[in-house]
Design an enzyme around this catalytic site. Sequence first.
Site, mmCIF file in Angstrom:
data_model
loop_
_atom_site.group_PDB
_atom_site.id
_atom_site.type_symbol
_atom_site.label_atom_id
_atom_site.label_comp_id
_atom_site.label_asym_id
_atom_site.label_seq_id
_atom_site.Cartn_x
_atom_site.Cartn_y
_atom_site.Cartn_z
ATOM 1 N N ALA A 1 9.425 2.056 0.003
ATOM 2 C CA ALA A 1 8.403 2.899 0.630
ATOM 3 C C ALA A 1 8.562 2.819 2.138
ATOM 4 O O ALA A 1 8.523 1.724 2.714
ATOM 5 C CB ALA A 1 7.007 2.444 0.212
ATOM 6 N N CYS B 1 3.086 -8.151 0.845
ATOM 7 C CA CYS B 1 4.120 -8.998 0.250
ATOM 8 C C CYS B 1 3.966 -10.459 0.678
ATOM 9 O O CYS B 1 4.944 -11.221 0.711
ATOM 10 C CB CYS B 1 5.515 -8.483 0.601
ATOM 11 S SG CYS B 1 5.851 -6.844 -0.112
ATOM 12 N N TYR C 1 0.849 -1.201 0.000
ATOM 13 C CA TYR C 1 0.000 0.000 0.000
ATOM 14 C C TYR C 1 0.876 1.240 0.000
ATOM 15 O O TYR C 1 1.925 1.284 0.650
ATOM 16 C CB TYR C 1 -0.890 0.012 1.247
ATOM 17 C CG TYR C 1 -1.602 1.337 1.466
ATOM 18 C CD1 TYR C 1 -2.716 1.690 0.707
ATOM 19 C CD2 TYR C 1 -1.142 2.247 2.423
ATOM 20 C CE1 TYR C 1 -3.357 2.901 0.894
ATOM 21 C CE2 TYR C 1 -1.783 3.461 2.617
ATOM 22 C CZ TYR C 1 -2.885 3.781 1.842
ATOM 23 O OH TYR C 1 -3.510 4.993 2.027
#
Length: 235
Positions: free
Chosen positions: A182, A198, A98
């Site tokens: 990220a 993941c 996300y």
Amino acid sequence: MVENRGIIVKHLGLIDYKEALAVQEAYYKTMVDQKHAHGTVDQLSQSAVSNYLLFCEHPPVYTLGRMGSMNHLLVDTATLATQKIALYHVNRGGGITYHGPGQLVAYPIIDLEFFFTDIHRYLRLLEASVIEMLAHFNIPSTSLPGLTGVWLKADKNSKSFDRKICSIGIKVSRWITMHGLAINVNNKLAPFDQIIPCGITKAVTSMQQELKKSIPIMDVSDILAQIFLKKLNCV
């Protein structure tokens, strides 16, 4: 071959995921075209093409990498539409993750042939850069054997648990990198409850949650850039 070790740092701000991907692809194409020219043009007449380190934030979006499964998205597309969360299938490694406002995303577009041609070493360098950056903010973190990303390990003296603070997913073609990492800085964590990030059933955290305060995202990007460039011997 023309020397190409310079890295330009760019801040794209809050940008749609698809638009940021187009920026990456444009830089990638320029670098590939230049590499192709190396074999056909007098090298002394060529000019170097810069590498890039792009920083940005994205509006709410789930991205599913090549190794991902839609089974790791725990809600249907109708729910995503209601929540105004986009979904993209992308050509990076890794599974589903996300992105959202308050999360720092870094996309290095670099030609590894000018540094080292070892993808595993590059992944470990990304992890090490984030770990060193987090240490600057007094957040101890680590990598975990067999897993890509950066984690906060469980405290044996409390009821805490391993939790992920940085996701990494890359693509390397012709030794040029795309996609990246990220870091959860100040972003909402609830959207992670709707996925198995993941494919790993571990908790997720953020710098804000660990420090109990908001962190200026530009401070994070500036420190990370300094560390990353130093590790690549660019400063």
